[in-house]
Design a protein around this motif. Structure first.
Motif, PDB file in Angstrom:
ATOM      1  N   UNK A  55      26.965  37.397  77.212  1.00 11.10           N
ATOM      2  CA  UNK A  55      28.389  37.454  78.307  1.00 11.10           C
ATOM      3  C   UNK A  55      28.241  36.640  78.715  1.00 11.10           C
ATOM      4  N   UNK A  56      29.475  36.385  78.960  1.00 11.29           N
ATOM      5  CA  UNK A  56      29.755  34.766  79.589  1.00 11.29           C
ATOM      6  C   UNK A  56      30.622  35.201  81.072  1.00 11.29           C
ATOM      7  N   UNK A  57      30.426  36.699  81.834  1.00 15.18           N
ATOM      8  CA  UNK A  57      31.265  37.355  82.453  1.00 15.18           C
ATOM      9  C   UNK A  57      29.785  36.041  84.045  1.00 15.18           C
ATOM     10  N   UNK A  58      30.623  36.440  85.083  1.00 13.02           N
ATOM     11  CA  UNK A  58      29.824  34.787  85.568  1.00 13.02           C
ATOM     12  C   UNK A  58      29.031  33.671  85.725  1.00 13.02           C
ATOM     13  N   UNK A  59      29.473  33.277  84.779  1.00 16.82           N
ATOM     14  CA  UNK A  59      29.350  32.117  84.339  1.00 16.82           C
ATOM     15  C   UNK A  59      30.143  30.580  84.872  1.00 16.82           C
ATOM     16  N   UNK A  60      30.306  29.793  84.967  1.00 12.58           N
ATOM     17  CA  UNK A  60      30.729  28.754  85.815  1.00 12.58           C
ATOM     18  C   UNK A  60      31.214  27.662  84.212  1.00 12.58           C
ATOM     19  N   UNK A  61      31.803  27.401  83.811  1.00  9.64           N
ATOM     20  CA  UNK A  61      31.936  26.462  82.521  1.00  9.64           C
ATOM     21  C   UNK A  61      32.188  25.261  83.439  1.00  9.64           C
ATOM     22  N   UNK A  62      30.805  24.339  82.571  1.00  6.36           N
ATOM     23  CA  UNK A  62      31.043  22.787  83.496  1.00  6.36           C
ATOM     24  C   UNK A  62      31.406  21.956  82.726  1.00  6.36           C
ATOM     25  N   UNK A  66      33.310  15.714  83.308  1.00  2.00           N
ATOM     26  CA  UNK A  66      33.308  16.111  84.960  1.00  2.00           C
ATOM     27  C   UNK A  66      31.625  16.102  85.604  1.00  2.00           C
ATOM     28  N   UNK A  67      30.707  16.078  84.684  1.00  2.00           N
ATOM     29  CA  UNK A  67      29.477  16.080  84.443  1.00  2.00           C
ATOM     30  C   UNK A  67      29.301  14.616  84.594  1.00  2.00           C
ATOM     31  N   UNK A  68      29.620  13.825  82.952  1.00  2.00           N
ATOM     32  CA  UNK A  68      29.672  12.027  83.371  1.00  2.00           C
ATOM     33  C   UNK A  68      29.913  11.139  84.486  1.00  2.00           C
ATOM     34  N   UNK A  69      31.220  11.778  84.816  1.00  2.00           N
ATOM     35  CA  UNK A  69      31.533  10.595  86.218  1.00  2.00           C
ATOM     36  C   UNK A  69      30.342  10.979  87.765  1.00  2.00           C
ATOM     37  N   UNK A  70      29.903  12.238  87.168  1.00  2.00           N
ATOM     38  CA  UNK A  70      29.199  12.870  88.604  1.00  2.00           C
ATOM     39  C   UNK A  70      28.127  11.608  88.702  1.00  2.00           C
ATOM     40  N   UNK A  71      27.315  11.603  87.183  1.00  2.00           N
ATOM     41  CA  UNK A  71      26.178  10.624  87.451  1.00  2.00           C
ATOM     42  C   UNK A  71      25.944   9.417  87.143  1.00  2.00           C
ATOM     43  N   UNK A  72      27.332   9.005  86.380  1.00  2.00           N
ATOM     44  CA  UNK A  72      27.862   8.013  85.881  1.00  2.00           C
ATOM     45  C   UNK A  72      27.445   6.518  88.014  1.00  2.00           C
ATOM     46  N   UNK A  73      26.991   5.659  87.371  1.00  2.00           N
ATOM     47  CA  UNK A  73      26.647   4.653  88.371  1.00  2.00           C
ATOM     48  C   UNK A  73      27.740   4.238  88.969  1.00  2.00           C
TER      49      UNK A  73
END
Length: 142
Positions: A55-62, A66-73
């Motif tokens: 089930x996907x209850x309680x899970x946050x879809x990433x 956004x993950x790429x922009x967070x980790x980009x230099x």
């Protein structure tokens, strides 16, 4: 091994809906050897019937973007240049030399080349007047 740990290992060996596990003596002396009880303790518990892992209850879809922009230099060159150019305070030459001397190593290769002392051009110490005076005294020429 304590009795409670042994009992816990036996409970883990039991599969729901089947008979009981073999007695502990068989576990220790069986084909698997004395390590079978320890292996039983390390096994995962059987999944509980009331919980469904799909089930996907309680899970946050990433978001992958956004993950790429967070980790980009990030390039901080522009902000650093503005910061460096903003301050115009310059240390005195004596302080600068002191700091450079502290950061220099003790080896000969780390030392700056020695500055040679400036030599004055060779000239006479005597003037023309001194020579004339000497001639008069020594040779008697007026």
């Amino acid at each position: 091994m304590s009795a409670s740990l042994l009992r816990r290992g036996l409970e883990l060996l039991e599969v729901p809906g089947r008979g009981k596990a073999p007695p502990p003596a068989e576990l220790q002396r069986g084909q698997n050897g004395p390590r079978a009880a320890g292996a039983a303790r390390r096994r995962k518990r059987a999944p509980e019937p009331g919980r469904n892992g799909a089930t996907v209850k309680g899970r946050v879809v990433k978001s992958a973007i956004e993950e790429y922009h967070k980790k980009k230099a990030v390039n901080h060159l522009r902000e650093n240049l503005q910061y460096m150019l903003k301050g115009r305070l310059v240390a005195s030459r004596a302080v600068t030399e002191k700091v450079l001397a502290q950061n220099r190593g003790r080896k000969a290769k780390d030392q700056p080349p020695k500055k040679a002392a400036k030599k004055k051009p060779e000239g006479t110490v005597f003037t023309e007047e001194d020579f004339r005076k000497f001639e008069r005294e020594y040779f008697g020429i007026p």
